[in-house]
Enzyme design. Structure first.
Site, short mmCIF file in Angstrom:
data_model
loop_
_atom_site.label_atom_id
_atom_site.label_comp_id
_atom_site.label_asym_id
_atom_site.label_seq_id
_atom_site.Cartn_x
_atom_site.Cartn_y
_atom_site.Cartn_z
N THR A 1 111.55 -28.08 -61.74
CA THR A 1 112.65 -28.59 -60.90
C THR A 1 113.05 -29.99 -61.34
OG1 THR A 1 111.92 -27.28 -59.01
CG2 THR A 1 113.31 -29.19 -58.53
N ALA B 1 115.99 -25.94 -59.07
CA ALA B 1 114.90 -25.40 -58.25
C ALA B 1 114.11 -24.40 -59.08
CB ALA B 1 115.45 -24.71 -57.01
N CYS B 2 112.77 -24.45 -58.95
CA CYS B 2 111.90 -23.48 -59.62
C CYS B 2 110.98 -22.86 -58.58
CB CYS B 2 111.09 -24.16 -60.74
SG CYS B 2 109.89 -25.37 -60.15
N PRO B 3 110.31 -21.77 -58.90
CA PRO B 3 109.50 -21.06 -57.90
C PRO B 3 108.44 -21.94 -57.23
CG PRO B 3 109.78 -19.70 -59.84
CD PRO B 3 110.34 -21.03 -60.18
#
Length: 452
Positions: free
Chosen positions: A17, A9-11
Site C-alpha cells: 500500500t 490498497a493491498c490485502p
C-alpha cells in the site's frame, strides 16, 4: 499543472500500500504533476481525498488489490490497476491516466446513441426516415399555428381576413399542404440525390390531390427515386449531351412516369385504403381505442427511438394530414413516459440504481419532458430484461388512456412545451402522462433488483 488523485490498497494493508503510494508521489514529482494519494492500509484510510481534491483532479488512479468505493469518482477518468503496477511503473500509470478521456455523461451518451442509430440506417428504412426528418418541421410549424388559431374560438378562422383565418391559412393551407410532397420528395432525394426531388414532390402533390394521403406519398417517393435510378442506367448519351440529363431528360421522363402511375394506377386504391383507415380510426369503439393506444405505446417503448418506435411515430404523424389527431397524442405521451418513469424511479427507489444512474435521472426528467424517448436507453442498456418490460407497460397504459379519452394533438413534437397550445385537453393529457410515469416507476421497483 495537471493533477492526479490516487488510492492505493493491498490485502494486508502494510507494505505494498505504502510502496505504491511512495512510487506514485516520486514519479509525479519527476513529471511535474500534482498528486495526492490516499492509502487504505491496515490502520484505515490516511491522507483522505476530499471532494475538492477529486473535483479539481484531471484523472484518478486506483492501484488496489481490495475493493475500493468508486462512487465518489463519478464523472472522472478512472484507471484501475493491481497495486503491483504502481510499484513497477508508476510513471507509466500517470501518463496513461492523464491520456484517458473523461467519461461521457448521460446526455452525451444519449446523443451518441442517437447518432449511431442514424448512421446505421440503411435501405428503405433510411430513405423513409430521411423523408420524415425533412417533413417534421413543416408539421410542427403547421400544427402549432393551427392550434393558435383556435385561441379565438374553434370556428373563428372561418371569418376571412381575421388573424385566426390567417393562422389557419398559413398552418393548414400551406405548411400542412406541403408535408406529403416534402415527405415524398426527400424519400426520392435519399434514393437518387437531387434528380429525385422533382418527380418525388410532384408525386407527393398528386398523392394529396387524389386522396392517397401520406401512404400514397411514401409510395410515390420510393417510386420516383427508383425510377431515376433505373433511367440513369437505361439512358446513355454522348458526352456532349450528358448535360441534358439532370435538367431535361431525367425530370421530364421521371415526372411523367410517376405522375401517370399515381393518377391511373396508385391513386384510387390508396385513396380507398386511406378513407377506410380514417373512418375506422375516427369511429372506433372505446375498447378498440384502448387496444390501439396500448399497441402504439408498446411500439414507442420497445426500442426507444429505433425502427419499431419510428414506425409508430411516422404512422401517427402521417395521419395529421388526414385530420386524425388522436394517435399523435398517444404516441407522444407514450414516448415521453419511459425517461420520465425512470427519472421518477431514481428518486423514489434509489436502492435500485447506481450513484451514476441516480445522477443521470436528473437529466432524464428534461429529456422525457422534451419527448426524447432515447433518454431511457442508457438505463435499458444496463439492465434490459427488467427496464424494457417496465417502460413498455408504462407506455402501453399511457397510450391506452390517451386514446380512451380521445385526446388530440396537432403538433408531432415538442413535449410539454406544446401541450398548452396543441393538445385538446391539456390537464387531462398531463394526468395521462403522470399515470404512465408512475406505472413505469412502480414496474421498475418491482422488477429491478437492489444495487449492493
Amino acid at each position: 499543472m495537471k493533477k492526479v488523485v490516487a488510492v492505493t490498497a493491498c490485502p494486508t494493508g502494510i507494505a505494498h500500500t505504502y510502496m505504491a503510494a511512495e512510487n506514485l508521489q516520486m514519479a509525479a514529482k519527476e513529471m511535474g504533476v500534482d498528486i495526492k494519494v490516499e492509502t487504505q492500509g491496515s490502520i484505515g484510510a490516511e491522507n483522505q481525498l476530499t471532494e475538492e481534491d477529486i473535483k479539481t483532479a484531471d484523472a484518478v488512479i486506483i492501484a488496489a488489490a481490495t475493493k475500493v468505493d468508486k462512487s465518489r469518482f463519478v464523472g472522472k477518468p478512472v484507471l484501475e490497476v493491481p497495486v503491483e503496477d504502481a510499484i513497477k511503473d508508476a510513471k507509466g500509470l500517470i501518463e496513461k491516466a492523464l491520456k484517458m478521456e473523461k467519461p461521457k455523461d448521460y446526455v452525451e451518451k444519449v446523443e451518441e446513441i442517437h447518432k449511431e442509430r442514424s448512421a446505421q440506417r440503411t435501405g428503405a428504412y433510411k430513405h423513409l426516415m430521411t423523408g420524415v426528418s425533412y417533413m417534421i418541421p413543416f408539421v410542427v410549424a403547421g400544427g402549432i399555428l393551427i392550434a393558435l388559431s383556435f385561441f379565438w374560438g374553434y370556428k373563428a378562422f372561418e371569418v376571412e381576413g381575421t388573424l385566426p383565418w390567417a393562422l389557419m391559412k398559413i398552418g393548414s393551407g400551406s405548411a400542412f399542404a406541403l408535408m406529403v410532397p416534402i415527405l415524398s420528395g426527400y424519400i426520392a432525394f435519399s434514393i437518387a440525390d437531387r434528380p429525385g426531388l422533382v418527380p418525388g414532390m410532384v408525386g407527393g402533390m398528386l398523392a394529396v390531390s387524389t386522396g392517397a394521403g401520406f401512404l400514397g406519398g411514401i409510395i410515390s417517393g420510393f417510386l420516383a427515386g427508383y425510377t431515376i435510378v433505373y433511367l440513369k442506367r437505361l439512358i446513355k448519351l454522348p458526352k456532349t449531351l450528358e448535360g441534358l440529363m439532370p435538367v431535361l431528360i431525367l425530370p421530364v421522363l421521371s415526372t411523367l412516369i410517376v405522375g401517370l402511375l399515381m393518377i391511373y394506377v396508385i391513386g384510387s386504391p390508396m385513396k380507398a385504403i386511406m378513407t377506410s383507415l380514417t373512418n375506422w380510426l375516427t369511429g372506433m369503439s372505446s375498447t378498440n381505442a384502448v387496444i390501439f393506444g396500448a399497441i402504439l405505446g408498446l411500439m414507442m417503448a420497445f426500442d426507444m427511438g429505433g425502427p419499431v418506435n419510428k414506425t409508430a411515430y411516422t404512422f401517427a404523424t402521417g395521419l395529421l394530414a388526414s385530420n386524425v389527431f388522436a394517435p399523435m397524442a398517444a404516441v407522444m405521451a407514450a414516448g415521453m413516459t419511459p425517461p420520465l418513469g425512470l427519472a421518477l424511479a431514481t428518486v423514489l427507489f434509489k436502492n435500485r440504481f447506481t450513484k451514476e444512474e441516480i445522477e443521470a435521472g436528473k437529466a432524464a426528467w428534461v429529456l422525457g419532458a422534451s419527448f426524447i424517448t432515447e433518454g431511457a436507453i442508457p438505463f435499458a442498456a444496463a439492465d434490459p430484461f427488467r427496464v424494457i418490460p417496465s417502460i413498455m407497460v408504462g407506455s402501453a397504459v399511457t397510450g391506452a388512456l390517451s386514446m380512451l379519452f380521445h385526446i388530440e394533438l396537432r403538433a408531432p413534437h415538442g413535449g410539454i412545451f406544446v401541450i398548452p397550445i396543441a393538445v385538446s385537453n391539456p390537464l387531462l393529457y398531463i394526468g395521462v402522462i403522470a399515470v404512465g410515469t408512475v406505472v413505469t416507476a412502480l414496474m421498475v421497483a418491482l422488477l429491478k433488483k437492489k444495487v449492493e
